[in-house]
Motif scaffolding. Structure first.
Motif, mmCIF file in Angstrom:
data_model
loop_
_atom_site.group_PDB
_atom_site.id
_atom_site.type_symbol
_atom_site.label_atom_id
_atom_site.label_comp_id
_atom_site.label_asym_id
_atom_site.label_seq_id
_atom_site.Cartn_x
_atom_site.Cartn_y
_atom_site.Cartn_z
ATOM 1 N N ASP A 81 0.780 -1.294 0.057
ATOM 2 C CA ASP A 81 0.041 -0.029 0.196
ATOM 3 C C ASP A 81 1.076 1.347 0.055
ATOM 4 N N LEU A 82 1.790 1.184 0.639
ATOM 5 C CA LEU A 82 2.634 2.143 0.775
ATOM 6 C C LEU A 82 4.061 2.636 -0.359
ATOM 7 N N HIS A 83 4.448 1.733 -0.670
ATOM 8 C CA HIS A 83 5.647 1.651 -1.616
ATOM 9 C C HIS A 83 4.936 1.517 -3.168
ATOM 10 N N LEU A 84 4.084 0.529 -3.386
ATOM 11 C CA LEU A 84 3.540 0.544 -4.752
ATOM 12 C C LEU A 84 2.419 1.255 -5.097
ATOM 13 N N TRP A 85 1.461 1.235 -4.282
ATOM 14 C CA TRP A 85 0.109 2.076 -4.623
ATOM 15 C C TRP A 85 0.412 3.546 -4.365
ATOM 16 N N GLN A 86 0.709 3.956 -3.032
ATOM 17 C CA GLN A 86 1.018 5.350 -2.987
ATOM 18 C C GLN A 86 2.151 6.221 -3.579
ATOM 19 N N PHE A 87 3.366 5.579 -3.554
ATOM 20 C CA PHE A 87 4.616 6.253 -4.026
ATOM 21 C C PHE A 87 5.179 5.471 -5.370
ATOM 22 N N VAL A 106 6.176 -12.462 -7.745
ATOM 23 C CA VAL A 106 5.727 -12.493 -6.435
ATOM 24 C C VAL A 106 5.171 -11.394 -6.042
ATOM 25 N N PRO A 107 5.704 -10.061 -6.242
ATOM 26 C CA PRO A 107 4.891 -8.959 -5.993
ATOM 27 C C PRO A 107 3.570 -8.750 -6.595
ATOM 28 N N ALA A 108 3.445 -9.354 -7.804
ATOM 29 C CA ALA A 108 2.186 -9.102 -8.348
ATOM 30 C C ALA A 108 1.308 -9.895 -7.908
ATOM 31 N N VAL A 109 1.496 -11.390 -7.300
ATOM 32 C CA VAL A 109 0.503 -12.240 -6.630
ATOM 33 C C VAL A 109 0.472 -11.647 -5.448
ATOM 34 N N LEU A 110 1.248 -11.020 -4.538
ATOM 35 C CA LEU A 110 0.788 -10.245 -3.214
ATOM 36 C C LEU A 110 -0.200 -9.144 -3.427
ATOM 37 N N ALA A 111 0.322 -8.201 -4.289
ATOM 38 C CA ALA A 111 -0.560 -6.990 -4.633
ATOM 39 C C ALA A 111 -2.012 -7.025 -5.230
ATOM 40 N N LEU A 159 -8.015 -8.550 2.967
ATOM 41 C CA LEU A 159 -8.580 -7.473 3.119
ATOM 42 C C LEU A 159 -7.406 -6.594 3.949
ATOM 43 N N GLY A 160 -6.075 -6.557 3.028
ATOM 44 C CA GLY A 160 -5.032 -5.927 3.409
ATOM 45 C C GLY A 160 -4.109 -6.507 4.510
ATOM 46 N N LEU A 161 -4.551 -7.717 4.870
ATOM 47 C CA LEU A 161 -3.699 -8.174 5.897
ATOM 48 C C LEU A 161 -2.437 -8.841 5.348
ATOM 49 N N PHE A 162 -2.319 -9.583 4.308
ATOM 50 C CA PHE A 162 -1.045 -9.485 3.584
ATOM 51 C C PHE A 162 -0.485 -8.392 2.986
ATOM 52 N N ASN A 163 0.564 -7.865 3.212
ATOM 53 C CA ASN A 163 0.635 -6.402 2.723
ATOM 54 C C ASN A 163 2.385 -6.316 2.665
ATOM 55 N N TYR A 164 3.025 -7.165 3.272
ATOM 56 C CA TYR A 164 4.400 -7.003 3.535
ATOM 57 C C TYR A 164 5.189 -8.202 2.832
#
Length: 275
Positions: free
Chosen positions: A37-43, A99-104, A112-117
């Motif tokens: 949410d911070l590194h990919l979606w926001q910045f 891996v980042p694509a599957v997570l994001a 619901l945002g629990l897996f974010n790191y």
């Protein structure tokens, strides 16, 4: 204990340890992990996907990863450095975005945002190599740990217990590496394992599997010399095959000739050879 005939594995181990220590000393470890949410979606820091596998941010993970890579150096010895380096390069390209694509795109919305790191470290690459190690390297010995204290005089095969092999502790090291910072580390391990199996089963495009890095990447001086050794190997295999076929045909002919001759003729042949 050496990296004989495994220069790529040696470079991976030394590079992983060196970059991890450097990131700790320079206090830049916060650049290598990913918060969706911070590194990919926001910045929109997409570049983090290209560097998150360069090092670990925990000394324990560095130790376990280095030990796991060292124990799997036999894969490079069986494949050759050029093919192994190609596999590492292709795997790193796939896992850097997969891996980042599957997570994001999947796990974070479903939880619901629990897996974010997503933690830093080449865990996906290590598990891709582990899939090859599991398929290629057979166990040398097996042993059983008894789980019951039965006093009956039963055989060892009937004793209840858990069977391990000399490869079990290598799997244990990798399993602990996958659980250090789960669920992100576990996700990377699963994706890496599936990618390694896809390479093994040739699910990936055949042209990609057959492609190789240039020889100078792994220290080959000239491509012509490698082709010369490859041609020599093929000629030796052809000669061995023809020699085996000739020997088999000659032995079969001798056996058939021996069946036709009587015992008296064979004795006479022996005396004629002596005189």
């Amino acid at each position: 204990m050496s990296f004989t005939n495994a220069p790529v594995t040696r470079s991976l181990v030394y590079g992983l340890i060196g970059i991890s220590i450097g990131a700790s000393l320079l206090d830049i470890k916060h650049y290598f992990y990913i918060l969706v949410d911070l590194h990919l979606w926001q910045f929109h820091q997409i570049w983090r996907a290209l560097i998150y596998q360069l090092c670990y941010t925990n000394s324990t993970e560095v130790l376990f990863a280095a030990m796991t890579l060292y124990n799997m150096r036999a894969v490079e010895r069986m494949w050759g450095s050029r093919k192994f380096a190609t596999f590492i390069f292709v795997t790193s390209l796939f896992t850097s975005w997969l891996v980042p694509a599957v997570l994001a795109l999947f796990l974070r919305p479903l939880t619901l945002g629990l897996f974010n790191y997503l933690p830093a470290g080449p865990t996906p690459i290590i598990f891709a190599v582990l899939a090859q190690y599991h398929a290629m390297i057979p166990p040398i010995y097996k042993y059983k740990i008894a789980t019951s204290t039965s006093t009956s005089t039963s055989t060892d095969d009937q004793t209840q217990g858990i069977t391990f092999s000399d490869k079990s502790y290598r799997y244990l090291l990798a399993f602990q590496l996958a659980l250090f910072q789960w669920p992100g580390s576990l996700l990377g391990a699963l994706v890496g394992w599936m990618l390694g199996l896809s390479w093994r089963m040739e699910v990936l495009p055949r042209s990609l599997i057959r492609w190789r890095l240039p020889g100078w990447v792994v220290g080959m001086r000239t491509q012509g010399r490698s082709q010369e050794f490859e041609g020599l190997r093929r000629r030796l295999e052809g000669e061995n095959g023809s020699t085996a076929a000739t020997s088999g045909a000659q032995g079969q002919a001798d056996a058939e000739g021996g069946r036709r001759r009587t015992m008296g003729q064979q004795v006479i042949d022996q005396f004629q050879g002596a005189f």
